[in-house]
Design a protein around this motif. Structure first.
Motif, PDB file in Angstrom:
ATOM      1  N   LYS A 120       0.843  -1.186   0.000  1.00 38.85           N
ATOM      2  CA  LYS A 120       0.000   0.000   0.000  1.00 38.85           C
ATOM      3  C   LYS A 120       0.877   1.234   0.000  1.00 38.85           C
ATOM      4  O   LYS A 120       1.879   1.299   0.703  1.00 38.85           O
ATOM      5  CB  LYS A 120      -0.897  -0.015   1.242  1.00 38.85           C
ATOM      6  CG  LYS A 120      -1.920   1.103   1.272  1.00 38.85           C
ATOM      7  CD  LYS A 120      -2.822   0.961   2.484  1.00 38.85           C
ATOM      8  CE  LYS A 120      -3.849   2.075   2.552  1.00 38.85           C
ATOM      9  NZ  LYS A 120      -4.748   1.923   3.724  1.00 38.85           N
ATOM     10  N   TYR A 122       1.703   5.120   0.686  1.00 41.28           N
ATOM     11  CA  TYR A 122       1.353   6.204   1.615  1.00 41.28           C
ATOM     12  C   TYR A 122       2.102   7.471   1.202  1.00 41.28           C
ATOM     13  O   TYR A 122       3.230   7.406   0.692  1.00 41.28           O
ATOM     14  CB  TYR A 122       1.742   5.836   3.055  1.00 41.28           C
ATOM     15  CG  TYR A 122       1.079   4.569   3.566  1.00 41.28           C
ATOM     16  CD1 TYR A 122      -0.181   4.624   4.148  1.00 41.28           C
ATOM     17  CD2 TYR A 122       1.729   3.348   3.476  1.00 41.28           C
ATOM     18  CE1 TYR A 122      -0.787   3.465   4.640  1.00 41.28           C
ATOM     19  CE2 TYR A 122       1.130   2.186   3.949  1.00 41.28           C
ATOM     20  CZ  TYR A 122      -0.127   2.251   4.521  1.00 41.28           C
ATOM     21  OH  TYR A 122      -0.726   1.106   4.996  1.00 41.28           O
ATOM     22  N   GLY A 128       0.317  10.783   5.722  1.00 46.27           N
ATOM     23  CA  GLY A 128       0.739   9.455   5.280  1.00 46.27           C
ATOM     24  C   GLY A 128       1.412   8.673   6.391  1.00 46.27           C
ATOM     25  O   GLY A 128       1.193   7.458   6.533  1.00 46.27           O
ATOM     26  N   ARG A 131      -1.245   7.432   8.877  1.00 41.67           N
ATOM     27  CA  ARG A 131      -2.062   6.353   8.319  1.00 41.67           C
ATOM     28  C   ARG A 131      -1.265   5.047   8.218  1.00 41.67           C
ATOM     29  O   ARG A 131      -1.802   3.961   8.502  1.00 41.67           O
ATOM     30  CB  ARG A 131      -2.603   6.759   6.943  1.00 41.67           C
ATOM     31  CG  ARG A 131      -3.601   7.896   7.032  1.00 41.67           C
ATOM     32  CD  ARG A 131      -4.232   8.212   5.680  1.00 41.67           C
ATOM     33  NE  ARG A 131      -5.086   9.388   5.782  1.00 41.67           N
ATOM     34  CZ  ARG A 131      -6.322   9.375   6.289  1.00 41.67           C
ATOM     35  NH1 ARG A 131      -6.838   8.248   6.751  1.00 41.67           N
ATOM     36  NH2 ARG A 131      -7.037  10.486   6.345  1.00 41.67           N
ATOM     37  N   GLU A 132      -0.014   5.133   7.833  1.00 44.41           N
ATOM     38  CA  GLU A 132       0.815   3.919   7.766  1.00 44.41           C
ATOM     39  C   GLU A 132       1.008   3.338   9.166  1.00 44.41           C
ATOM     40  O   GLU A 132       0.961   2.114   9.364  1.00 44.41           O
ATOM     41  CB  GLU A 132       2.163   4.244   7.124  1.00 44.41           C
ATOM     42  CG  GLU A 132       3.031   3.006   6.914  1.00 44.41           C
ATOM     43  CD  GLU A 132       4.308   3.300   6.165  1.00 44.41           C
ATOM     44  OE1 GLU A 132       5.138   2.371   6.019  1.00 44.41           O
ATOM     45  OE2 GLU A 132       4.498   4.457   5.725  1.00 44.41           O
TER      46      GLU A 132
END
Length: 228
Positions: A120, A122, A128, A131-132
């Protein structure tokens, strides 16, 4: 007294003529008998019967039967060839269908592998990194929310991954707090999350280690509202 007959020369000639005539008759009769014998002999030779009009002979019947058998064999061979052609077409169609299914399955597996293999992506910014970190925390069963992480990051470092605290007690002790959530090296080493870089100032490694520490001490990073 018997009459005396005088034989004249005329009488002799007549007698001779009669005798000659009898010989000719005899010869003719003999010739006729001789000619009749070959005819009788010829009549004894076997003559092949001639078929009456519209009535086949045994030879005709045999020829007809042979022709019918030959036609039947040809029809059987033609039917067998047609069946074989149909079977061949069906076999070819089945092989083509199996090949198509196999290729489709292979393509699907390839797509699935690519989907699994492709990591995925990021963004390389604060959003980013958070979220990672949340995805890693989810896999490791580390509690925390986007709001809790973002709030504490902004208080500790204003979103600067290279921020360093050089004035507090930790700094005076030679182990300054660093990174987005201002983690000291001993804490980072103790709560480092496997799969992230072993670098204190790495944004994702710093966030996940801090969230892991906060979960152990406070239950979740969401419960932290000041220095921790």
């Amino acid at each position: 007294m018997p009459r005396t007959i005088r034989v004249t020369r005329s009488h002799k000639l007549a007698t001779a003529v009669l005798v000659a005539a009898g010989s000719v008759t005899a010869i003719a009769a003999t010739s006729e008998q001789s000619d009749a014998q070959p005819s009788a002999a010829r009549s004894s030779v076997a003559v092949e019967p001639v078929a009456a009009a519209g009535i086949p002979t045994a030879k005709d019947a045999a020829a007809k039967k042979a022709a019918e058998e030959s036609a039947a064999k040809k029809a059987t061979a033609k039917e067998a060839a047609a069946k074989k052609a149909v079977a061949d077409r069906e076999a070819t169609a089945q092989k083509a269908a199996e090949k198509a299914r196999s290729e489709k399955q292979a393509a699907n597996r390839s797509t699935e592998r690519k989907a699994v293999a492709a990591p995925k992506q990021y963004k390389n910014n604060l959003d980013g990194w958070i979220r990672e970190s949340l995805d890693i925390m989810k896999k490791k069963n580390i509690p925390g929310s986007y709001e809790g992480l973002h709030r504490n990051i902004m208080r500790e470092s204003s979103g600067n991954p290279n921020a360093v605290n050089d004035w507090d007690i930790n700094a005076r002790n030679g182990i300054p707090s660093k990174g987005l959530l201002q983690v000291i090296q001993p804490t980072f080493d103790a709560y480092h999350v496997k799969g992230t870089p072993k670098k204190l100032t790495d944004p994702v490694a710093n966030i996940t280690a801090a969230a892991n520490y906060a979960a152990d001490r406070y239950g979740t990073i969401d419960n932290v509202d000041s220095a921790y």
